[in-house]
Design a protein around this motif. Structure first.
Motif, PDB file in Angstrom:
ATOM      1  N   GLN A  97       0.844  -1.201   0.000  1.00 39.91           N
ATOM      2  CA  GLN A  97       0.000   0.000   0.000  1.00 39.91           C
ATOM      3  C   GLN A  97       0.880   1.251   0.000  1.00 39.91           C
ATOM      4  O   GLN A  97       2.027   1.212   0.439  1.00 39.91           O
ATOM      5  CB  GLN A  97      -0.923   0.026   1.220  1.00 39.91           C
ATOM      6  N   TYR A  98       0.325   2.341  -0.482  1.00 37.98           N
ATOM      7  CA  TYR A  98       1.064   3.603  -0.474  1.00 37.98           C
ATOM      8  C   TYR A  98       0.099   4.759  -0.280  1.00 37.98           C
ATOM      9  O   TYR A  98      -1.107   4.603  -0.403  1.00 37.98           O
ATOM     10  CB  TYR A  98       1.876   3.778  -1.767  1.00 37.98           C
ATOM     11  N   GLY A  99       0.664   5.903   0.034  1.00 31.75           N
ATOM     12  CA  GLY A  99      -0.136   7.063   0.417  1.00 31.75           C
ATOM     13  C   GLY A  99      -0.138   7.224   1.923  1.00 31.75           C
ATOM     14  O   GLY A  99      -0.094   8.342   2.441  1.00 31.75           O
ATOM     15  N   ASP A 100      -0.185   6.098   2.638  1.00 31.46           N
ATOM     16  CA  ASP A 100      -0.122   6.116   4.098  1.00 31.46           C
ATOM     17  C   ASP A 100       1.297   5.962   4.608  1.00 31.46           C
ATOM     18  O   ASP A 100       1.570   6.146   5.785  1.00 31.46           O
ATOM     19  CB  ASP A 100      -1.008   5.021   4.695  1.00 31.46           C
ATOM     20  N   GLY A 101       2.228   5.610   3.738  1.00 35.19           N
ATOM     21  CA  GLY A 101       3.612   5.399   4.142  1.00 35.19           C
ATOM     22  C   GLY A 101       4.505   5.193   2.937  1.00 35.19           C
ATOM     23  O   GLY A 101       4.167   5.591   1.825  1.00 35.19           O
ATOM     24  N   SER A 102       5.685   4.568   3.184  1.00 32.20           N
ATOM     25  CA  SER A 102       6.573   4.057   2.135  1.00 32.20           C
ATOM     26  C   SER A 102       7.550   5.041   1.521  1.00 32.20           C
ATOM     27  O   SER A 102       8.191   4.717   0.534  1.00 32.20           O
ATOM     28  CB  SER A 102       5.776   3.378   1.017  1.00 32.20           C
ATOM     29  N   VAL A 103       7.700   6.255   2.064  1.00 29.25           N
ATOM     30  CA  VAL A 103       8.801   7.110   1.611  1.00 29.25           C
ATOM     31  C   VAL A 103      10.091   6.571   2.210  1.00 29.25           C
ATOM     32  O   VAL A 103      10.190   6.345   3.417  1.00 29.25           O
ATOM     33  CB  VAL A 103       8.590   8.574   2.020  1.00 29.25           C
ATOM     34  N   GLN A 104      11.088   6.351   1.342  1.00 27.16           N
ATOM     35  CA  GLN A 104      12.375   5.798   1.748  1.00 27.16           C
ATOM     36  C   GLN A 104      13.450   6.879   1.608  1.00 27.16           C
ATOM     37  O   GLN A 104      13.633   7.433   0.531  1.00 27.16           O
ATOM     38  CB  GLN A 104      12.740   4.605   0.848  1.00 27.16           C
ATOM     39  N   THR A 105      14.157   7.156   2.704  1.00 21.38           N
ATOM     40  CA  THR A 105      15.176   8.202   2.652  1.00 21.38           C
ATOM     41  C   THR A 105      16.003   8.186   3.931  1.00 21.38           C
ATOM     42  O   THR A 105      15.842   7.318   4.784  1.00 21.38           O
ATOM     43  CB  THR A 105      14.528   9.579   2.434  1.00 21.38           C
ATOM     44  N   THR A 106      16.878   9.167   4.065  1.00 20.99           N
ATOM     45  CA  THR A 106      17.691   9.334   5.263  1.00 20.99           C
ATOM     46  C   THR A 106      17.111  10.446   6.137  1.00 20.99           C
ATOM     47  O   THR A 106      16.386  11.312   5.641  1.00 20.99           O
ATOM     48  CB  THR A 106      19.134   9.703   4.895  1.00 20.99           C
ATOM     49  N   PRO A 107      17.456  10.474   7.419  1.00 17.72           N
ATOM     50  CA  PRO A 107      16.991  11.582   8.263  1.00 17.72           C
ATOM     51  C   PRO A 107      17.466  12.942   7.748  1.00 17.72           C
ATOM     52  O   PRO A 107      16.735  13.933   7.843  1.00 17.72           O
ATOM     53  CB  PRO A 107      17.597  11.258   9.631  1.00 17.72           C
ATOM     54  N   GLY A 108      18.689  12.989   7.193  1.00 17.22           N
ATOM     55  CA  GLY A 108      19.194  14.256   6.668  1.00 17.22           C
ATOM     56  C   GLY A 108      18.348  14.812   5.545  1.00 17.22           C
ATOM     57  O   GLY A 108      18.080  16.027   5.489  1.00 17.22           O
ATOM     58  N   GLU A 109      17.898  13.948   4.654  1.00 14.24           N
ATOM     59  CA  GLU A 109      17.042  14.405   3.563  1.00 14.24           C
ATOM     60  C   GLU A 109      15.689  14.864   4.090  1.00 14.24           C
ATOM     61  O   GLU A 109      15.090  15.805   3.567  1.00 14.24           O
ATOM     62  CB  GLU A 109      16.857  13.294   2.528  1.00 14.24           C
ATOM     63  N   PHE A 110      15.228  14.207   5.155  1.00 12.32           N
ATOM     64  CA  PHE A 110      13.910  14.574   5.685  1.00 12.32           C
ATOM     65  C   PHE A 110      13.939  15.948   6.337  1.00 12.32           C
ATOM     66  O   PHE A 110      12.957  16.702   6.234  1.00 12.32           O
ATOM     67  CB  PHE A 110      13.415  13.511   6.668  1.00 12.32           C
ATOM     68  N   VAL A 111      15.033  16.304   7.003  1.00 16.31           N
ATOM     69  CA  VAL A 111      15.072  17.647   7.586  1.00 16.31           C
ATOM     70  C   VAL A 111      15.296  18.704   6.504  1.00 16.31           C
ATOM     71  O   VAL A 111      14.934  19.879   6.703  1.00 16.31           O
ATOM     72  CB  VAL A 111      16.135  17.778   8.703  1.00 16.31           C
ATOM     73  N   ARG A 112      15.868  18.313   5.375  1.00 12.60           N
ATOM     74  CA  ARG A 112      15.935  19.245   4.250  1.00 12.60           C
ATOM     75  C   ARG A 112      14.532  19.509   3.702  1.00 12.60           C
ATOM     76  O   ARG A 112      14.177  20.644   3.374  1.00 12.60           O
ATOM     77  CB  ARG A 112      16.841  18.693   3.142  1.00 12.60           C
ATOM     78  N   TRP A 113      13.730  18.454   3.601  1.00 13.28           N
ATOM     79  CA  TRP A 113      12.343  18.600   3.156  1.00 13.28           C
ATOM     80  C   TRP A 113      11.584  19.558   4.066  1.00 13.28           C
ATOM     81  O   TRP A 113      10.763  20.361   3.606  1.00 13.28           O
ATOM     82  CB  TRP A 113      11.646  17.243   3.138  1.00 13.28           C
ATOM     83  N   ALA A 114      11.877  19.510   5.367  1.00 13.16           N
ATOM     84  CA  ALA A 114      11.141  20.317   6.344  1.00 13.16           C
ATOM     85  C   ALA A 114      11.170  21.798   6.014  1.00 13.16           C
ATOM     86  O   ALA A 114      10.267  22.541   6.418  1.00 13.16           O
ATOM     87  CB  ALA A 114      11.705  20.087   7.747  1.00 13.16           C
ATOM     88  N   ASP A 115      12.176  22.256   5.277  1.00 10.93           N
ATOM     89  CA  ASP A 115      12.276  23.688   5.001  1.00 10.93           C
ATOM     90  C   ASP A 115      11.148  24.179   4.101  1.00 10.93           C
ATOM     91  O   ASP A 115      10.903  25.385   4.030  1.00 10.93           O
ATOM     92  CB  ASP A 115      13.634  24.019   4.365  1.00 10.93           C
ATOM     93  N   ASN A 116      10.434  23.268   3.446  1.00  9.18           N
ATOM     94  CA  ASN A 116       9.286  23.708   2.647  1.00  9.18           C
ATOM     95  C   ASN A 116       8.192  24.285   3.535  1.00  9.18           C
ATOM     96  O   ASN A 116       7.383  25.100   3.087  1.00  9.18           O
ATOM     97  CB  ASN A 116       8.729  22.563   1.804  1.00  9.18           C
ATOM     98  N   TYR A 117       8.165  23.870   4.816  1.00  6.76           N
ATOM     99  CA  TYR A 117       7.197  24.445   5.749  1.00  6.76           C
ATOM    100  C   TYR A 117       7.539  25.897   6.086  1.00  6.76           C
ATOM    101  O   TYR A 117       6.699  26.625   6.609  1.00  6.76           O
ATOM    102  CB  TYR A 117       7.134  23.606   7.033  1.00  6.76           C
TER     103      TYR A 117
END
Length: 365
Positions: A251-271
């Motif tokens: 299933q997808y939409g509820d989960g399944s993004v694969q990445t590192t913590p560093g990339e995820f905090v980079r994504w956070a800057d869109n907020y």
């Protein structure tokens, strides 16, 4: 192994597995002891480097200022967890699904008050009373698809995909009246992924890659039940022994993004910047957020409101957690949106939520 159907737990065609993007910029604070204090937090979270462990990262205004890993990403090979180790972010993936819907709403391709029935073939009668906004905020009253599949005898160790999950949901009856109260359910976000596919004519993972990952140069992919290069193995622990944990569910939409913590905090800057979606998307993230009741009180949080794939705390910080297949993650963004932290583990670590709070305090005070 369960995809826990609660806020504090907390995945057509599948997109490519190669992590797209470019090397992330790094900037490290100097003249203070933040790095040492952060490392101490990680060591306390993972006392021994010989078992499964965790990785963590802190980002400030889109730059990774600290990241590290401790423990083993694969017990069989002895491979260590590093800042480059990939994890399944589980329910922390929901924010991309919610933002995809907000992006399409901003383009006037759908509206949050649209009934779910508008995006289904032969819709059950009850779907006329459930809006896309209900799905985003978990006020639909719909049962979690994991519970529905297991009631049909399909366990998380059995193959089951998006179509099976959606069919099980549509064949069921909601547990509660739509719009009545918050009740976390992964079914909501599986259905939202279907809506995005219906509106765009693209596989959901492809849409997320094209609209979010690629423009932001994020080394992320959305790939349920797929081994990604550099990905950690996940484990269950009992009495000091570790058992590999995996599921063929897709299933997808509820989960399944694969990445590192560093990339995820980079994504956070869109907020902070609204680079993707602009001010309209940023407003939509918290607009209409609903109370989650006392779900968070055992963590010392008196109140929280669930917006679009993210929880808004009283101090205006954003937070979400995810739990799936032995992967456990906490993501948090500071009230001023300048600082973000991600902690993710490949075995249950009860203190990872507290560790994320401590790291955010270190880098914001």
């Amino acid at each position: 192994m369960h995809r826990t159907a609660s806020l504090c737990a907390a995945a057509g065609a599948i997109g490519v597995v190669v992590l797209a993007g470019v090397a992330r910029p790094q900037a490290y604070a100097t003249g203070n002891d933040r790095e040492k204090r952060s490392a101490d937090v990680l060591h306390e979270l993972v006392p021994s480097p010989d078992g499964p462990g965790c990785a963590a990262a802190v980002g400030m205004r889109g730059r990774v200022v600290w990241e590290a890993g401790r423990g083993k990403s694969d017990l069989r090979t002895g491979r260590a967890i590093t800042s480059k180790t990939v994890f399944d972010m589980a329910s922390n993936s929901k924010q991309f699904t919610a933002d995809a819907v907000l992006l399409l709403a901003g383009r006037h391709q759908l509206a949050l008050n649209d009934p779910l029935s508008d995006y289904l073939d032969n819709p059950p009668a009850w779907t006329r009373d459930v809006t896309l906004g209900d799905l985003i905020r978990h006020t639909s009253g719909i049962t979690d698809h994991q519970d529905l599949l297991e009631a049909k005898g399909i366990q998380v160790t059995d193959p089951a995909g998006q179509e099976e999950a959606i069919a099980a949901v549509l064949a069921s009856q909601p547990e509660d009246t739509a719009g009545k109260r918050f009740s976390y359910s992964n079914s909501n976000y599986v259905l939202l992924a279907h809506v995005v596919e219906r509106v765009t004519g693209k596989p959901f993972p492809t849409f997320i890659q094209q609209e979010f990952f690629n423009p932001l140069n994020l080394r992320m992919t959305l790939s349920p039940a797929v081994d990604v290069p550099g990905k950690a193995k996940s484990y269950d622990e009992k009495d000091g022994s570790f058992t590999p944990n995996s599921s063929p569910w897709k299933q997808y939409g509820d989960g399944s993004v694969q990445t590192t913590p560093g990339e995820f905090v980079r994504w956070a800057d869109n907020y902070r910047t609204g680079r993707i979606g602009g001010t309209e998307l940023l407003a939509g993230v918290t607009e209409g957020a609903v109370s989650v009741g006392d779900v968070l009180r055992r963590r010392g949080i008196e109140e929280g409101r669930y917006g679009a794939g993210i929880l808004l705390l009283p101090d205006k910080s954003l937070v979400h957690r995810g739990d799936w297949e032995g992967f456990h993650s906490t993501f948090k963004v500071s009230p001023d949106r300048n600082t973000a932290v991600t902690v993710v583990c490949n075995v249950d670590s009860p203190d990872h939520f507290r560790a994320a709070n401590r790291l955010l305090d270190i880098w914001t005070k």
